[in-house]
Design a protein around this motif. Structure first.
Motif, short mmCIF file in Angstrom:
data_model
loop_
_atom_site.label_atom_id
_atom_site.label_comp_id
_atom_site.label_asym_id
_atom_site.label_seq_id
_atom_site.Cartn_x
_atom_site.Cartn_y
_atom_site.Cartn_z
N LYS A 1 0.83 -1.22 0.00
CA LYS A 1 0.00 0.00 0.00
C LYS A 1 0.86 1.26 0.00
O LYS A 1 0.46 2.28 -0.58
N LEU A 2 2.02 1.22 0.63
CA LEU A 2 2.92 2.38 0.57
C LEU A 2 3.45 2.58 -0.86
O LEU A 2 3.60 3.71 -1.32
N GLY A 3 3.71 1.49 -1.56
CA GLY A 3 4.11 1.59 -2.96
C GLY A 3 3.00 2.19 -3.81
O GLY A 3 3.25 3.03 -4.68
N THR A 4 1.77 1.78 -3.55
CA THR A 4 0.63 2.34 -4.27
C THR A 4 0.47 3.83 -3.97
O THR A 4 0.22 4.63 -4.87
N LEU A 5 0.62 4.20 -2.71
CA LEU A 5 0.53 5.61 -2.33
C LEU A 5 1.61 6.43 -3.03
O LEU A 5 1.35 7.53 -3.51
N GLY A 6 2.82 5.88 -3.11
CA GLY A 6 3.90 6.57 -3.81
C GLY A 6 3.58 6.76 -5.29
O GLY A 6 3.86 7.82 -5.86
N ASN A 7 2.99 5.76 -5.91
CA ASN A 7 2.62 5.87 -7.32
C ASN A 7 1.52 6.92 -7.54
O ASN A 7 1.56 7.67 -8.52
N ILE A 8 0.56 6.97 -6.65
CA ILE A 8 -0.51 7.97 -6.77
C ILE A 8 0.07 9.37 -6.60
O ILE A 8 -0.28 10.29 -7.34
N ALA A 9 0.95 9.52 -5.62
CA ALA A 9 1.58 10.83 -5.40
C ALA A 9 2.41 11.24 -6.61
O ALA A 9 2.39 12.41 -7.03
N ALA A 10 3.14 10.30 -7.19
CA ALA A 10 3.94 10.62 -8.37
C ALA A 10 3.03 11.03 -9.53
O ALA A 10 3.33 11.99 -10.24
N GLY A 11 1.94 10.32 -9.70
CA GLY A 11 1.01 10.67 -10.77
C GLY A 11 0.41 12.05 -10.58
O GLY A 11 0.29 12.83 -11.53
N ALA A 12 0.05 12.36 -9.36
CA ALA A 12 -0.61 13.65 -9.10
C ALA A 12 0.38 14.81 -9.10
O ALA A 12 0.12 15.85 -9.72
N LEU A 13 1.49 14.65 -8.41
CA LEU A 13 2.40 15.78 -8.21
C LEU A 13 3.43 15.94 -9.32
O LEU A 13 3.90 17.06 -9.57
N ILE A 14 3.80 14.86 -9.97
CA ILE A 14 4.83 14.95 -11.00
C ILE A 14 4.19 15.01 -12.39
O ILE A 14 4.31 16.00 -13.10
N PHE A 15 3.49 13.95 -12.75
CA PHE A 15 2.95 13.87 -14.11
C PHE A 15 1.72 14.76 -14.30
O PHE A 15 1.44 15.19 -15.41
N GLN B 1 1.39 17.75 -13.45
CA GLN B 1 1.82 19.10 -13.84
C GLN B 1 1.93 19.23 -15.36
O GLN B 1 1.71 20.31 -15.91
N PHE B 2 2.27 18.16 -16.03
CA PHE B 2 2.41 18.22 -17.48
C PHE B 2 1.05 18.24 -18.17
O PHE B 2 0.95 18.65 -19.33
N LEU B 3 0.02 17.80 -17.48
CA LEU B 3 -1.33 17.81 -18.05
C LEU B 3 -2.07 19.10 -17.75
O LEU B 3 -3.09 19.38 -18.35
N SER B 4 -1.57 19.85 -16.80
CA SER B 4 -2.21 21.09 -16.38
C SER B 4 -1.79 22.24 -17.29
O SER B 4 -0.71 22.23 -17.89
N GLU B 5 -2.64 23.24 -17.36
CA GLU B 5 -2.31 24.42 -18.15
C GLU B 5 -1.52 25.44 -17.34
O GLU B 5 -1.06 26.44 -17.89
N GLU B 6 -1.36 25.19 -16.05
CA GLU B 6 -0.59 26.10 -15.20
C GLU B 6 0.90 25.92 -15.47
O GLU B 6 1.34 24.93 -16.04
N ALA B 7 1.68 26.89 -15.01
CA ALA B 7 3.13 26.83 -15.19
C ALA B 7 3.72 25.70 -14.36
O ALA B 7 3.21 25.34 -13.30
N PHE B 8 4.81 25.14 -14.85
CA PHE B 8 5.51 24.07 -14.15
C PHE B 8 6.11 24.62 -12.86
O PHE B 8 6.77 25.66 -12.87
N ARG B 9 5.88 23.93 -11.75
CA ARG B 9 6.43 24.37 -10.46
C ARG B 9 7.43 23.32 -9.98
O ARG B 9 7.05 22.21 -9.62
N PHE B 10 8.69 23.71 -9.99
CA PHE B 10 9.75 22.78 -9.61
C PHE B 10 9.65 22.31 -8.16
O PHE B 10 9.88 21.13 -7.89
#
Length: 64
Positions: free
Chosen positions: A12-26, A28-37
C-alpha cells in the motif's frame, strides 16, 4: 507485526507513492498552469520515501 501485515503495508505504501507521483509529477504536465519545480521535487521525494519506507517495513521482520 506479522509477515502478511508487513507485505500488505509495504504494498500500500508503494501504491501511495505511485498515486503521489502521478498527481504531483505527471499531473503538472497535463495542467495548463506553469511548471512548479518545488512541487515536482516534493513529488519525487515523497515517491522515494514511500518506496523506501515500504521496503524497510517489509525487510524489518527478517531480524528474528
Amino acid at each position: 507485526m506479522n509477515e502478511n501485515q508487513r507485505k500488505f503495508i509495504s504494498d500500500k505504501l508503494g501504491t501511495l507513492g505511485n498515486i503521489a507521483a502521478g498527481a504531483l509529477i505527471f499531473g503538472q504536465f497535463l495542467s495548463e498552469e506553469a511548471f512548479r519545480f518545488p512541487l515536482f521535487l516534493f513529488g519525487v521525494v515523497f515517491w522515494i520515501t514511500c518506496y523506501l519506507a515500504g521496503y524497510l517495513i517489509l525487510k524489518g521482520g527478517d531480524q528474528e
